[in-house]
Design a protein around this motif. Structure first.
Motif, PDB file in Angstrom:
ATOM      1  N   LYS A  24     -13.811  -5.657  -0.566  1.00  0.00           N
ATOM      2  CA  LYS A  24     -12.382  -5.997  -0.591  1.00  0.00           C
ATOM      3  C   LYS A  24     -12.183  -7.374   0.033  1.00  0.00           C
ATOM      4  CE  LYS A  24     -11.096  -1.228  -0.086  1.00  0.00           C
ATOM      5  NZ  LYS A  24     -11.267  -0.353   1.066  1.00  0.00           N
ATOM      6  N   LYS A  25     -11.382  -8.199  -0.632  1.00  0.00           N
ATOM      7  CA  LYS A  25     -11.213  -9.595  -0.194  1.00  0.00           C
ATOM      8  C   LYS A  25     -10.708  -9.668   1.254  1.00  0.00           C
ATOM      9  CE  LYS A  25      -9.268 -13.910  -1.765  1.00  0.00           C
ATOM     10  NZ  LYS A  25      -8.066 -14.463  -2.336  1.00  0.00           N
ATOM     11  N   ASP A  26      -9.724  -8.806   1.566  1.00  0.00           N
ATOM     12  CA  ASP A  26      -9.128  -8.897   2.900  1.00  0.00           C
ATOM     13  C   ASP A  26     -10.081  -8.490   4.015  1.00  0.00           C
ATOM     14  OD1 ASP A  26      -6.800 -10.011   2.134  1.00  0.00           O
ATOM     15  OD2 ASP A  26      -5.706  -8.117   1.907  1.00  0.00           O
ATOM     16  N   SER A  27     -11.154  -7.732   3.659  1.00  0.00           N
ATOM     17  CA  SER A  27     -12.086  -7.330   4.715  1.00  0.00           C
ATOM     18  C   SER A  27     -12.959  -8.507   5.155  1.00  0.00           C
ATOM     19  CB  SER A  27     -12.959  -6.164   4.253  1.00  0.00           C
ATOM     20  OG  SER A  27     -13.842  -6.609   3.243  1.00  0.00           O
ATOM     21  N   LYS A  29     -11.725 -11.426   5.999  1.00  0.00           N
ATOM     22  CA  LYS A  29     -11.008 -12.275   6.970  1.00  0.00           C
ATOM     23  C   LYS A  29     -11.702 -12.155   8.323  1.00  0.00           C
ATOM     24  CE  LYS A  29      -6.284 -11.887   5.261  1.00  0.00           C
ATOM     25  NZ  LYS A  29      -5.153 -10.981   5.402  1.00  0.00           N
ATOM     26  N   ARG A  32     -10.503  -9.746  11.004  1.00  0.00           N
ATOM     27  CA  ARG A  32     -10.583  -8.301  10.786  1.00  0.00           C
ATOM     28  C   ARG A  32     -11.720  -7.710  11.634  1.00  0.00           C
ATOM     29  NH1 ARG A  32      -8.180  -3.946  10.325  1.00  0.00           N
ATOM     30  NH2 ARG A  32      -6.512  -5.432  10.371  1.00  0.00           N
ATOM     31  N   LEU A 214      -8.791  -1.208   6.376  1.00  0.00           N
ATOM     32  CA  LEU A 214      -7.766  -2.209   6.074  1.00  0.00           C
ATOM     33  C   LEU A 214      -6.407  -1.524   6.082  1.00  0.00           C
ATOM     34  CD1 LEU A 214      -9.312  -4.253   3.130  1.00  0.00           C
ATOM     35  CD2 LEU A 214      -8.980  -4.974   5.473  1.00  0.00           C
ATOM     36  N   GLU A 218      -2.339  -4.244   2.860  1.00  0.00           N
ATOM     37  CA  GLU A 218      -3.151  -5.374   2.404  1.00  0.00           C
ATOM     38  C   GLU A 218      -3.648  -5.135   0.988  1.00  0.00           C
ATOM     39  OE1 GLU A 218      -5.735  -7.297   5.101  1.00  0.00           O
ATOM     40  OE2 GLU A 218      -4.350  -7.012   6.769  1.00  0.00           O
ATOM     41  N   SER A 219      -3.938  -6.239   0.280  1.00  0.00           N
ATOM     42  CA  SER A 219      -4.270  -6.104  -1.142  1.00  0.00           C
ATOM     43  C   SER A 219      -5.640  -5.434  -1.328  1.00  0.00           C
ATOM     44  CB  SER A 219      -4.290  -7.479  -1.794  1.00  0.00           C
ATOM     45  OG  SER A 219      -5.569  -8.042  -1.676  1.00  0.00           O
ATOM     46  N   THR A 220      -5.838  -4.832  -2.465  1.00  0.00           N
ATOM     47  CA  THR A 220      -7.107  -4.148  -2.712  1.00  0.00           C
ATOM     48  C   THR A 220      -8.009  -4.984  -3.619  1.00  0.00           C
ATOM     49  OG1 THR A 220      -5.950  -2.985  -4.438  1.00  0.00           O
ATOM     50  CG2 THR A 220      -6.336  -1.748  -2.403  1.00  0.00           C
ATOM     51  N   GLU A 221      -7.627  -6.262  -3.786  1.00  0.00           N
ATOM     52  CA  GLU A 221      -8.419  -7.154  -4.643  1.00  0.00           C
ATOM     53  C   GLU A 221      -9.867  -7.223  -4.150  1.00  0.00           C
ATOM     54  OE1 GLU A 221      -6.876 -11.137  -4.599  1.00  0.00           O
ATOM     55  OE2 GLU A 221      -8.653 -11.893  -5.647  1.00  0.00           O
ATOM     56  N   LYS A 222     -10.794  -7.211  -5.118  1.00  0.00           N
ATOM     57  CA  LYS A 222     -12.205  -7.248  -4.719  1.00  0.00           C
ATOM     58  C   LYS A 222     -12.858  -8.557  -5.129  1.00  0.00           C
ATOM     59  CE  LYS A 222     -13.555  -2.585  -4.029  1.00  0.00           C
ATOM     60  NZ  LYS A 222     -14.717  -1.728  -4.093  1.00  0.00           N
TER      61      LYS A 222
END
Ligand code: HEM
Ligand code: HEM
Length: 423
Positions: A24-27, A29, A32, A214, A218-222
């Motif tokens: 996941k993209k947000d992971s 950051k 995080r 997450l 937050e977005s789930t975009e991968k």
């Protein structure tokens, strides 16, 4: 040629199996995870490799242990650097494990299916501490010898179980050759192997829980693991390696004199990570300090991780603005309370001058002196700040951590000349 390609594929396959294909993209950051779990793995690998090399020159006997390290430093190319790299990686490993623990707590990543991994993490933390302490003994200098002697003497003071445990650790009635050999085997075989097994399960559970926690919003975009995650990991690994090597190069650890049971040093300070325990032991009986308090804290942490929390708050740093405020207030309150009590017990309440039972003077009284104001503060948070269960739990954990750090800093920087306070 085909065989060579096959072999290459196996290596790439293996490396990719350590990670999922996409994350996941947000992971990714930095804020995080701060990369702390991965840094822990790297430090463990550095410790295993430098430790294995150290085994070639280290001799685990009372007569030779100290000299073998001195010889390593004087006679072997890069001997000092090897010893120092092992030393600094071990110190940083403790700090990063602690910070990783702090990050999973404050980012609310220990609930529901993650609570199990939290318990594995707690065991890992205990194993990292034990590795450090057993390693501390190996140079067999004055610091090593007296640190273990104090530890076993303190454990002996526990009723019933104390004496047999102390005898087991020391490998006999006195700290000596058996102790060193026992610690050596624990340090270079049992503990590393156990840590390895626990790390494998720990990482497997992170993957089984679909990666790091997450927040729901937050977005789930991968994105593809390679290069998005792998390039970041490489950068973090090189930075940590450079940092460890710089510390090792400029600040090599120095040994005290060879261990001598006949010469008691004026102030025997515990290794820095146990200095909070040492401070507490000055006024509180070992039953409370090394037995009841740690067990209570452990049970409390397990209890907290099993409580229910709103789904949308999982993974949210500090839970809420009110949670953040409660954490700051409790840190300030706990630092003030702990230091005030240290001063009171040093100057106003002298346990030696009373004829009251020891468990009262060195147990119930100091504990109540802490717990009553601390309980009052929690009541204030609940009643007037209207904190909920999770915010209050974060505040209580903050108080525990801050009190421990305050006690540790006091022993490390403010005590000397027979462990008196010096200003
Ligand atoms: C979690 C992993 C480990 C930690 C935290 C750790 C920690 C330590 C520490 C703090 C010392 C004392 C160094 C000093 O300050 O003088 C030490 C020494 C030593 N360690 Fe480790 N260690 C670890 C893994 C290993 C492994 C896997 C081996 C061998 C297979 C090993 C072999 C040694 C040896 C032979 C010494 C004594 C020589 C010396 O002091 O440099 N260690 N370790
Ligand atoms: C040898 C020590 C350790 C290693 C190598 C390790 C490794 C990791 C890694 C790689 C992750 C995923 C990425 C990250 O969060 O940075 C992780 C997550 C986690 N770790 Fe550890 N860890 C260690 C110690 C601990 C400790 C001491 C605790 C707490 C007591 C802990 C609790 C957790 C939890 C709850 C997660 C899941 C976090 C989430 O879902 O966001 N670990 N660990």
């Amino acid at each position: 040629m085909a065989q060579k390609n096959n072999r290459k594929n196996v290596v790439i396959e293996f490396l990719l199996h350590l990670h999922p294909i996409s994350v996941k993209k947000d992971s990714l950051k930095f804020s995080r995870t701060f990369g702390l779990g991965g840094i822990n793995i790297l430090l463990f690998l550095i410790l295993v490799s430098t430790g294995t090399l150290l085994r070639f020159s280290y001799i685990p006997t009372q007569q030779n242990a100290y000299d073998s390290i001195v010889n390593l430093q004087k006679l072997t190319y890069f001997g000092t650097l090897l010893h120092a790299t092992h030393h600094w990686s071990a110190m940083i490993f403790l700090v990063t494990s602690f910070l990783h623990f702090v990050r999973v707590i404050y980012s609310n990543s220990i609930y529901y299916e993650r609570s199990k991994n939290f318990y594995y993490g707690l065991v890992l933390f205990a194993l990292v501490l034990s590795s450090n302490f057993t390693g501390y003994a190996l140079p067999w200098d004055q610091l090593s010898y007296w640190a273990i002697t104090i530890l076993t003497n303190t454990i002996k003071m526990l009723p019933l179980i104390g004496a047999p445990i102390a005898k087991f650790i020391a490998g006999g009635s006195k700290v000596g050759a058996n102790t060193l050999f026992f610690f050596y085997n624990l340090h270079t075989a049992v503990l590393p192997l156990t840590i390895f097994i626990f790390i494998v399960i720990h990482i497997w559970l992170v993957r089984a829980n679909s990666g790091v926690t997450l927040p729901a919003k937050e977005s789930t975009e991968k994105v593809k693991t390679s290069p998005e995650l792998t390039s970041r990991e490489l950068l973090a690994a090189l930075s940590v390696l450079a940092f460890v090597l710089l510390l090792a190069f400029f600040f090599p650890p120095h040994l005290l004199g060879k261990a001598s049971p006949a010469i008691t040093p004026a102030d025997i300070k515990a290794p820095w990570y146990f200095s909070g325990v040492q401070e507490m032991l000055l006024n509180v009986h070992p039953i409370f300090t090394i037995f009841l308090t740690p067990i209570t804290i452990l049970l409390y942490l397990i209890y907290v991780s099993r409580t229910k929390i709103e789904q949308e708050k999982i993974g949210v740093w500090f839970y809420s603005d009110k949670g953040k405020q409660a954490i700051v207030y409790s840190a300030a309150f706990a630092a003030l309370l702990s230091f005030t009590l240290i001063l009171i017990f040093e100057y106003l309440f002298n346990a030696d001058n009373t004829s009251l039972p020891v468990l009262l003077v060195n147990g119930i009284i100091p504990l109540l002196a802490y717990l009553l104001p601390a309980g009052g503060f929690v009541f204030y948070l609940l009643r007037f700040k209207k904190t909920n269960k999770t915010e209050t739990a974060l505040a209580i954990i903050t108080m525990i951590l801050t009190s421990y750090i305050t006690m540790g800093l006091t022993t490390t920087f403010l005590r000397a000349n027979g462990m008196r306070l010096i200003f």
